[in-house]
Scaffold this motif. Structure first.
Motif, PDB file in Angstrom:
ATOM      1  N   LEU A  71       0.902  -1.340   0.096  1.00  0.00           N
ATOM      2  CA  LEU A  71       0.002   0.107   0.010  1.00  0.00           C
ATOM      3  C   LEU A  71       0.972   1.185  -0.016  1.00  0.00           C
ATOM      4  CD1 LEU A  71      -2.731   1.279   0.148  1.00  0.00           C
ATOM      5  CD2 LEU A  71      -2.499   0.992   3.021  1.00  0.00           C
ATOM      6  N   VAL A  72       0.627   2.216  -1.032  1.00  0.00           N
ATOM      7  CA  VAL A  72       1.691   3.357  -1.151  1.00  0.00           C
ATOM      8  C   VAL A  72       0.713   4.498  -1.069  1.00  0.00           C
ATOM      9  CG1 VAL A  72       3.244   4.354  -2.481  1.00  0.00           C
ATOM     10  CG2 VAL A  72       3.067   1.983  -2.696  1.00  0.00           C
ATOM     11  N   ALA A  73       1.119   5.474  -0.147  1.00  0.00           N
ATOM     12  CA  ALA A  73       0.323   6.741   0.077  1.00  0.00           C
ATOM     13  C   ALA A  73       1.273   7.717  -0.131  1.00  0.00           C
ATOM     14  CB  ALA A  73      -0.728   6.639   1.179  1.00  0.00           C
ATOM     15  N   SER A  74       1.049   8.760  -1.048  1.00  0.00           N
ATOM     16  CA  SER A  74       1.846   9.891  -1.051  1.00  0.00           C
ATOM     17  C   SER A  74       1.883  10.810  -0.262  1.00  0.00           C
ATOM     18  CB  SER A  74       1.800  10.720  -2.561  1.00  0.00           C
ATOM     19  OG  SER A  74       0.233  11.158  -2.491  1.00  0.00           O
ATOM     20  N   ARG A  75       2.706  11.739   0.091  1.00  0.00           N
ATOM     21  CA  ARG A  75       2.688  12.678   1.227  1.00  0.00           C
ATOM     22  C   ARG A  75       2.695  14.146   0.440  1.00  0.00           C
ATOM     23  NH1 ARG A  75       7.511  11.951   5.413  1.00  0.00           N
ATOM     24  NH2 ARG A  75       6.454  13.812   6.216  1.00  0.00           N
ATOM     25  N   ALA A  76       1.768  14.970   1.050  1.00  0.00           N
ATOM     26  CA  ALA A  76       1.579  16.218   0.412  1.00  0.00           C
ATOM     27  C   ALA A  76       2.922  16.958   0.356  1.00  0.00           C
ATOM     28  CB  ALA A  76       0.515  17.130   1.246  1.00  0.00           C
ATOM     29  N   PRO A  77       3.189  17.268  -0.998  1.00  0.00           N
ATOM     30  CA  PRO A  77       4.548  18.209  -1.093  1.00  0.00           C
ATOM     31  C   PRO A  77       4.380  19.771  -0.754  1.00  0.00           C
ATOM     32  CG  PRO A  77       3.390  17.837  -3.101  1.00  0.00           C
ATOM     33  CD  PRO A  77       2.467  17.311  -1.965  1.00  0.00           C
ATOM     34  N   THR A  78       5.581  20.439  -0.839  1.00  0.00           N
ATOM     35  CA  THR A  78       5.747  21.705  -1.050  1.00  0.00           C
ATOM     36  C   THR A  78       6.358  22.218  -2.186  1.00  0.00           C
ATOM     37  OG1 THR A  78       7.616  22.004   0.313  1.00  0.00           O
ATOM     38  CG2 THR A  78       5.732  22.055   1.598  1.00  0.00           C
ATOM     39  N   TRP A  79       6.521  23.245  -2.320  1.00  0.00           N
ATOM     40  CA  TRP A  79       7.294  23.739  -3.511  1.00  0.00           C
ATOM     41  C   TRP A  79       8.686  23.258  -3.503  1.00  0.00           C
ATOM     42  CZ3 TRP A  79       5.733  29.696  -3.201  1.00  0.00           C
ATOM     43  CH2 TRP A  79       4.486  29.936  -3.782  1.00  0.00           C
ATOM     44  N   LEU A  80       9.132  23.170  -2.178  1.00  0.00           N
ATOM     45  CA  LEU A  80      10.527  22.891  -1.965  1.00  0.00           C
ATOM     46  C   LEU A  80      10.850  21.442  -1.569  1.00  0.00           C
ATOM     47  CD1 LEU A  80      11.791  26.302  -0.461  1.00  0.00           C
ATOM     48  CD2 LEU A  80      11.879  25.494  -2.712  1.00  0.00           C
ATOM     49  N   ARG A  81       9.573  20.833  -1.322  1.00  0.00           N
ATOM     50  CA  ARG A  81      10.290  19.510  -0.741  1.00  0.00           C
ATOM     51  C   ARG A  81       9.088  18.482  -1.182  1.00  0.00           C
ATOM     52  NH1 ARG A  81      10.284  19.151   5.131  1.00  0.00           N
ATOM     53  NH2 ARG A  81      11.205  17.175   5.091  1.00  0.00           N
ATOM     54  N   PRO A 128       8.457  14.922  -0.320  1.00  0.00           N
ATOM     55  CA  PRO A 128       8.766  13.606   0.629  1.00  0.00           C
ATOM     56  C   PRO A 128       8.459  12.161   0.184  1.00  0.00           C
ATOM     57  CG  PRO A 128       6.987  14.695   1.548  1.00  0.00           C
ATOM     58  CD  PRO A 128       7.349  15.703   0.445  1.00  0.00           C
ATOM     59  N   ALA A 129       9.131  11.414   0.269  1.00  0.00           N
ATOM     60  CA  ALA A 129       8.930  10.001  -0.049  1.00  0.00           C
ATOM     61  C   ALA A 129       7.538   9.443   0.349  1.00  0.00           C
ATOM     62  CB  ALA A 129      10.109   9.057   0.390  1.00  0.00           C
ATOM     63  N   PRO A 130       6.803   8.770  -0.496  1.00  0.00           N
ATOM     64  CA  PRO A 130       5.412   8.235   0.040  1.00  0.00           C
ATOM     65  C   PRO A 130       5.879   7.420   1.184  1.00  0.00           C
ATOM     66  CG  PRO A 130       6.318   7.076  -1.956  1.00  0.00           C
ATOM     67  CD  PRO A 130       7.188   8.162  -1.801  1.00  0.00           C
ATOM     68  N   GLU A 131       4.599   7.018   1.906  1.00  0.00           N
ATOM     69  CA  GLU A 131       4.506   6.297   3.026  1.00  0.00           C
ATOM     70  C   GLU A 131       4.178   4.804   2.239  1.00  0.00           C
ATOM     71  OE1 GLU A 131       5.491   6.974   5.726  1.00  0.00           O
ATOM     72  OE2 GLU A 131       4.768   5.261   7.161  1.00  0.00           O
ATOM     73  N   VAL A 132       4.919   3.759   2.740  1.00  0.00           N
ATOM     74  CA  VAL A 132       4.483   2.376   2.212  1.00  0.00           C
ATOM     75  C   VAL A 132       4.375   1.488   3.260  1.00  0.00           C
ATOM     76  CG1 VAL A 132       5.523   0.632   0.780  1.00  0.00           C
ATOM     77  CG2 VAL A 132       6.129   2.998   0.396  1.00  0.00           C
ATOM     78  N   LEU A 133       3.492   0.383   3.311  1.00  0.00           N
ATOM     79  CA  LEU A 133       3.266  -0.589   3.961  1.00  0.00           C
ATOM     80  C   LEU A 133       3.317  -1.797   3.310  1.00  0.00           C
ATOM     81  CD1 LEU A 133       2.383  -1.501   6.877  1.00  0.00           C
ATOM     82  CD2 LEU A 133      -0.146  -1.351   6.290  1.00  0.00           C
ATOM     83  N   GLU A 134       4.047  -2.840   3.707  1.00  0.00           N
ATOM     84  CA  GLU A 134       4.029  -4.267   2.839  1.00  0.00           C
ATOM     85  C   GLU A 134       3.855  -5.595   3.719  1.00  0.00           C
ATOM     86  OE1 GLU A 134       7.382  -2.882  -0.637  1.00  0.00           O
ATOM     87  OE2 GLU A 134       8.043  -4.091   1.165  1.00  0.00           O
ATOM     88  N   ARG A 135       3.198  -6.267   3.204  1.00  0.00           N
ATOM     89  CA  ARG A 135       2.926  -7.483   4.003  1.00  0.00           C
ATOM     90  C   ARG A 135       3.183  -8.847   2.833  1.00  0.00           C
ATOM     91  NH1 ARG A 135      -2.555  -7.751   6.625  1.00  0.00           N
ATOM     92  NH2 ARG A 135      -2.346 -10.089   6.700  1.00  0.00           N
TER      93      ARG A 135
END
Ligand SMILES: [Zn+2]
Length: 476
Positions: free
Chosen positions: A136-146, A148-155
């Motif tokens: 399960l991959v969920a992106s994180r809200a970005p800014t102009w400058l950053r 961030p890597a998405p949050e990932v949950l694996e099983r």
């Protein structure tokens, strides 16, 4: 210039007040710019909280997956659920949302999504049995400058859709409508639940004592089951991959006996108030016939349901041995499984199925345990009046109804022929008699088979390897 020094300038001289006004004019855009710069650098969305739920612990012939992502700050962006095996990737579900801009503290956003998906292992092209990764991959809200890597949950999950094997090893296998059966079988190692399936019921199997790898199941063919097509061996693994194997060589049908009972006021007056007084939650008014119909229908069904629940308490061991005892000197008044029509003042008012043997002898005759076992009920029980139920193990029970008195307590171990109480006419009974039922998994079955020594030898003891229930009981 910091807001603090700007504040100090307010109390200064007129000259410096002019420059103060200028610096105040400058301060606003500078502070705003500083704030935006800070937000642009720092205000990325928090990592979403992720959760993966599956109805079975792996990818089987049918796995239901629910993926949950939650982020209550700037909200969710893209959420993707995927299955990965070696170099291949299958997208199972995807949802895309617009998080709040980094400079906004209110406005629309999606704080939580639930993504359901169903995977039918066998039908996913290219997927092989073995292992796979649920991601399960969920992106994180970005800014102009950053960004961030998405949050990932694996099983990592096992992938298997081949069901466990199940094969009858006792032959031949036949059963009669309203009768009992026993089958011996072998089952694949992955099986966690197995036995004989009859319609939507499962009579679960147990290991054959002294024979490693073999199981047996005692099962009931309901009195109203007209064909044996739905009676099959069943085995299921932890991923709910299930096999069903027909094993019956013969299903013998039996006609229901039909009879008519004429109700009269004296009978209604005798039974309705008495049963109502003993049955919590049963309300009957002045209309005795209406009260009777409430007892004969809904209460009868509730009692049947309770007997099915009671079956779950049966011990997983043979508590009985040898042939079942018939009550001495008792006259059989009716056959097992009779469809009864009820009339009142010449009109048909009800129809119910009577499932048991009605036995008459002398009034208040001693009622004897048909075989050894443990008392699991000894009380007033709805339409059955004062009732004793004896558990004989592996789902087999005997019921003794309409008693005038009970001589045993729940939990008592009883021997074949031990007195359980005395006959009477409590519950739905016109006169003193014993209503006797044999139950298998809570399902009423004909007692006649259990009274027949040859039937027990051929159908129960022989498939178990000759040691039989008696030998098996002794071994446990
Ligand atoms: Zn009866």
């Amino acid at each position: 210039m910091s807001p603090a020094s700007d504040f100090r300038s307010l109390s200064a001289s007129p000259r410096s007040r002019r420059s103060g006004v200028r610096s105040r004019l400058l301060a606003v855009p500078i502070a705003l710019f500083a704030l935006i710069a800070v937000l642009a650098v720092w205000r990325v969305g928090s990592p979403p909280v992720l959760e993966l739920r599956t109805n079975v612990p792996g990818i089987g012939s049918r796995t239901e997956i629910t993926a949950v992502a939650e982020e209550a700050g700037r909200g969710l962006g893209t959420v993707v659920l995927e299955l990965v095996q070696a170099e291949r990737r299958w997208e199972l579900a995807r949802t895309e949302h617009e998080p709040r801009p980094f400079w906004a503290f209110w406005g629309e956003r999606t704080a939580r999504v639930e993504l359901p998906a169903v995977v039918e292992g066998r039908t996913v092209e290219g997927l092989a049995e073995g292992e796979a990764l649920l991601r399960l991959v969920a992106s994180r809200a970005p800014t102009w400058l950053r960004r961030p890597a998405p949050e990932v949950l694996e099983r990592t999950l096992p992938v298997r859709w081949r069901p466990p094997s199940v094969n009858a090893s006792s032959q031949p296998n036949y059963v009669g409508q309203g009768g009992s059966g026993l089958v011996v079988y072998t089952v694949g190692e992955a099986a966690v639940r197995h036995g004989v399936e009859v319609g939507d019921r499962l009579f679960e199997g147990s290991p054959v004592p002294g024979r490693a790898g073999e199981f047996f199941a005692l099962y009931a063919a309901p009195y109203d089951l007209e064909t044996g097509d739905s009676i099959r061996l069943f085995a299921e693994d932890a991923l709910r991959n299930a096999s069903r194997a027909p094993f019956l060589t013969l299903y013998q049908t039996r006609e229901l006996v039909r009879s008519t009972i004429a109700l009269d006021d004296a009978f209604l007056q005798k039974v309705v108030p008495a049963i109502a007084a003993e049955t919590a939650g049963l309300r009957v008014g002045d209309d005795l016939l209406a009260g009777y119909l409430e007892i004969n229908g809904p209460l009868r069904r509730a009692n049947a349901e309770e007997l099915r629940r009671l079956a779950a308490e049966s011990r997983e061991t043979f508590l009985w041995s040898g042939v079942f005892l018939q009550q001495p000197n008792a006259q059989v008044m009716d056959r097992f499984a009779a469809r009864r029509q009820y009339t009142y003042r010449g009109e048909v008012v009800d129809q119910q199925d009577h499932l048991g043997l009605d036995l008459a002898s002398t009034r208040q005759a001693e009622v004897l345990a048909a075989n050894s076992g443990v008392v699991v009920m000894a009380r007033y029980f709805g339409i059955y009046g004062r009732t004793v139920v004896v558990d004989h193990g592996h789902g087999l029970m005997s019921l003794y109804a309409h008693l005038s008195s009970i001589a045993v307590e729940p939990g008592a171990e009883v021997a074949t022929g031990q007195t359980l109480g005395r006959t009477g006419a409590t519950g739905l009974a016109g006169g003193d008699h014993l209503h006797f039922t044999v139950l298998l998994g809570g399902e009423p079955v004909t007692p006649l088979e259990w009274f027949d020594a040859q039937w027990i030898r051929n159908r129960i003891e022989a498939p178990l390897g000759g040691a039989g229930a008696a030998g098996a009981g002794a071994a446990l």
